[in-house]
Motif scaffolding. Structure first.
Motif, PDB file in Angstrom:
ATOM      1  N   ASP A 121     -16.002  28.348 116.347  1.00 16.43           N
ATOM      2  CA  ASP A 121     -16.928  26.768 116.487  1.00 16.43           C
ATOM      3  C   ASP A 121     -18.339  26.998 116.388  1.00 16.43           C
ATOM      4  O   ASP A 121     -18.797  26.311 115.809  1.00 16.43           O
ATOM      5  CB  ASP A 121     -16.021  26.108 117.622  1.00 16.43           C
ATOM      6  N   ILE A 122     -18.703  28.116 117.197  1.00 18.69           N
ATOM      7  CA  ILE A 122     -20.122  28.281 117.342  1.00 18.69           C
ATOM      8  C   ILE A 122     -20.636  28.649 115.946  1.00 18.69           C
ATOM      9  O   ILE A 122     -21.700  28.123 115.626  1.00 18.69           O
ATOM     10  CB  ILE A 122     -20.333  29.508 118.212  1.00 18.69           C
ATOM     11  N   CYS A 123     -19.972  29.493 115.139  1.00 21.31           N
ATOM     12  CA  CYS A 123     -20.678  29.719 113.731  1.00 21.31           C
ATOM     13  C   CYS A 123     -20.589  28.729 113.114  1.00 21.31           C
ATOM     14  O   CYS A 123     -21.531  28.402 112.143  1.00 21.31           O
ATOM     15  CB  CYS A 123     -19.626  31.075 113.455  1.00 21.31           C
ATOM     16  N   ILE A 124     -19.678  27.999 113.015  1.00 24.63           N
ATOM     17  CA  ILE A 124     -19.434  26.900 111.978  1.00 24.63           C
ATOM     18  C   ILE A 124     -20.613  25.658 112.403  1.00 24.63           C
ATOM     19  O   ILE A 124     -21.205  25.164 111.545  1.00 24.63           O
ATOM     20  CB  ILE A 124     -17.882  26.247 112.263  1.00 24.63           C
ATOM     21  N   ASP A 125     -20.871  25.557 113.695  1.00 23.34           N
ATOM     22  CA  ASP A 125     -21.817  24.422 114.235  1.00 23.34           C
ATOM     23  C   ASP A 125     -23.277  25.106 113.603  1.00 23.34           C
ATOM     24  O   ASP A 125     -23.925  24.274 113.064  1.00 23.34           O
ATOM     25  CB  ASP A 125     -21.958  24.339 115.613  1.00 23.34           C
ATOM     26  N   ILE A 126     -23.691  26.351 113.802  1.00 20.59           N
ATOM     27  CA  ILE A 126     -25.075  26.831 113.199  1.00 20.59           C
ATOM     28  C   ILE A 126     -25.006  26.681 111.812  1.00 20.59           C
ATOM     29  O   ILE A 126     -25.912  26.228 111.246  1.00 20.59           O
ATOM     30  CB  ILE A 126     -24.906  28.388 113.679  1.00 20.59           C
ATOM     31  N   MET A 127     -23.711  27.038 110.981  1.00 18.58           N
ATOM     32  CA  MET A 127     -24.021  26.903 109.577  1.00 18.58           C
ATOM     33  C   MET A 127     -24.131  25.444 109.342  1.00 18.58           C
ATOM     34  O   MET A 127     -25.009  25.105 108.451  1.00 18.58           O
ATOM     35  CB  MET A 127     -22.623  27.279 109.042  1.00 18.58           C
ATOM     36  N   ASN A 128     -23.517  24.428 109.875  1.00 14.70           N
ATOM     37  CA  ASN A 128     -23.359  22.914 109.351  1.00 14.70           C
ATOM     38  C   ASN A 128     -24.901  22.372 109.649  1.00 14.70           C
ATOM     39  O   ASN A 128     -25.164  21.683 108.980  1.00 14.70           O
ATOM     40  CB  ASN A 128     -22.072  22.530 109.805  1.00 14.70           C
ATOM     41  N   ILE A 129     -25.010  22.506 111.007  1.00 13.18           N
ATOM     42  CA  ILE A 129     -26.012  21.851 111.605  1.00 13.18           C
ATOM     43  C   ILE A 129     -27.579  22.486 111.299  1.00 13.18           C
ATOM     44  O   ILE A 129     -28.267  21.751 110.788  1.00 13.18           O
ATOM     45  CB  ILE A 129     -26.049  21.585 113.288  1.00 13.18           C
ATOM     46  N   LEU A 130     -27.569  23.518 111.045  1.00  9.10           N
ATOM     47  CA  LEU A 130     -28.832  24.291 110.867  1.00  9.10           C
ATOM     48  C   LEU A 130     -28.920  24.820 109.175  1.00  9.10           C
ATOM     49  O   LEU A 130     -29.782  24.984 109.075  1.00  9.10           O
ATOM     50  CB  LEU A 130     -29.246  25.543 111.773  1.00  9.10           C
ATOM     51  N   GLU A 131     -27.908  24.348 108.626  1.00  8.00           N
ATOM     52  CA  GLU A 131     -27.822  24.625 107.190  1.00  8.00           C
ATOM     53  C   GLU A 131     -28.403  26.194 106.805  1.00  8.00           C
ATOM     54  O   GLU A 131     -29.036  26.444 105.983  1.00  8.00           O
ATOM     55  CB  GLU A 131     -28.744  23.794 106.518  1.00  8.00           C
ATOM     56  N   ALA A 132     -27.661  27.026 107.617  1.00  6.47           N
ATOM     57  CA  ALA A 132     -28.367  28.405 107.712  1.00  6.47           C
ATOM     58  C   ALA A 132     -27.311  29.005 106.222  1.00  6.47           C
ATOM     59  O   ALA A 132     -26.559  28.560 105.794  1.00  6.47           O
ATOM     60  CB  ALA A 132     -27.673  29.264 108.909  1.00  6.47           C
ATOM     61  N   LYS A 133     -28.223  30.273 105.887  1.00  6.91           N
ATOM     62  CA  LYS A 133     -27.539  30.931 104.800  1.00  6.91           C
ATOM     63  C   LYS A 133     -26.314  31.786 105.186  1.00  6.91           C
ATOM     64  O   LYS A 133     -25.549  31.885 104.389  1.00  6.91           O
ATOM     65  CB  LYS A 133     -28.767  32.051 104.344  1.00  6.91           C
TER      66      LYS A 133
END
Length: 173
Positions: A121-133
């Motif tokens: 869930d931490i990983c998913i939040d960073i990907m989705n909210i910060l639109e990370a590569k």
């Protein structure tokens, strides 16, 4: 909500009436403890990861390591604790470093869950909210259900990894 009737049921395995009577006074302490232990349900990742800097052509990886956390296992209702390492490769958004710590400790650490779900869930939040590569999260924890019961192994640690995007296989490096 915890009430004395529920506490009587919870502590019914204790046969000593004197001890059970003392535990009736624990309701407020238990309520306050649970409010803190499970305060992550009151927080949203979008509220935490809100202080951002916009960048262009960022090709590096941001690492935030050794974030200490305490959580509760939904399987045995026992604590587990340890550290979290977060690696993310921004696309165009960088958040404050303290925001990553709060995401791990306060939002996700303070919930009833399993370590595998917390890490994901931490990983998913960073990907989705910060639109990370890409994002990669590693959590290392000791589980009191392993230390104090069952196998009774104080040295055993569980390592869980989860990666997405350009950092999906980061653990192979």
């Amino acid at each position: 909500m915890v009430n004395n009737n529920n506490l009587e049921k919870i502590f019914s395995f204790i046969e000593n009436e004197e001890i059970r009577e003392k535990l009736k006074n624990s309701e407020q302490r238990i309520r306050k403890s649970f409010d803190e232990l499970f305060s992550g349900y009151e927080l949203k990742a979008t509220d935490i990861l809100n202080d951002v800097v916009h960048v262009e052509n960022f090709t590096g990886v941001i690492e935030m390591k050794n974030i200490q956390f305490y959580s509760m296992c939904e399987h045995h209702f026992a604590p587990f604790f340890g550290s979290i390492d977060i690696y993310y490769q921004p696309k165009s958004i960088i958040t404050g470093l303290g925001k990553l710590v709060r995401l791990a400790k306060d939002v996700h650490g303070r919930r009833l869950q399993i370590q595998e779900t917390m890490t994901r869930d931490i990983c998913i939040d960073i990907m989705n909210i910060l639109e990370a590569k890409g994002c990669f999260v590693r959590s290392t924890a000791k589980h009191l259900c392993i230390c104090s019961r069952g196998p009774k192994d104080d040295l055993a640690e569980t390592v869980v990894t989860y990666g997405m995007g350009t950092l999906e296989n980061w653990y192979l490096k």
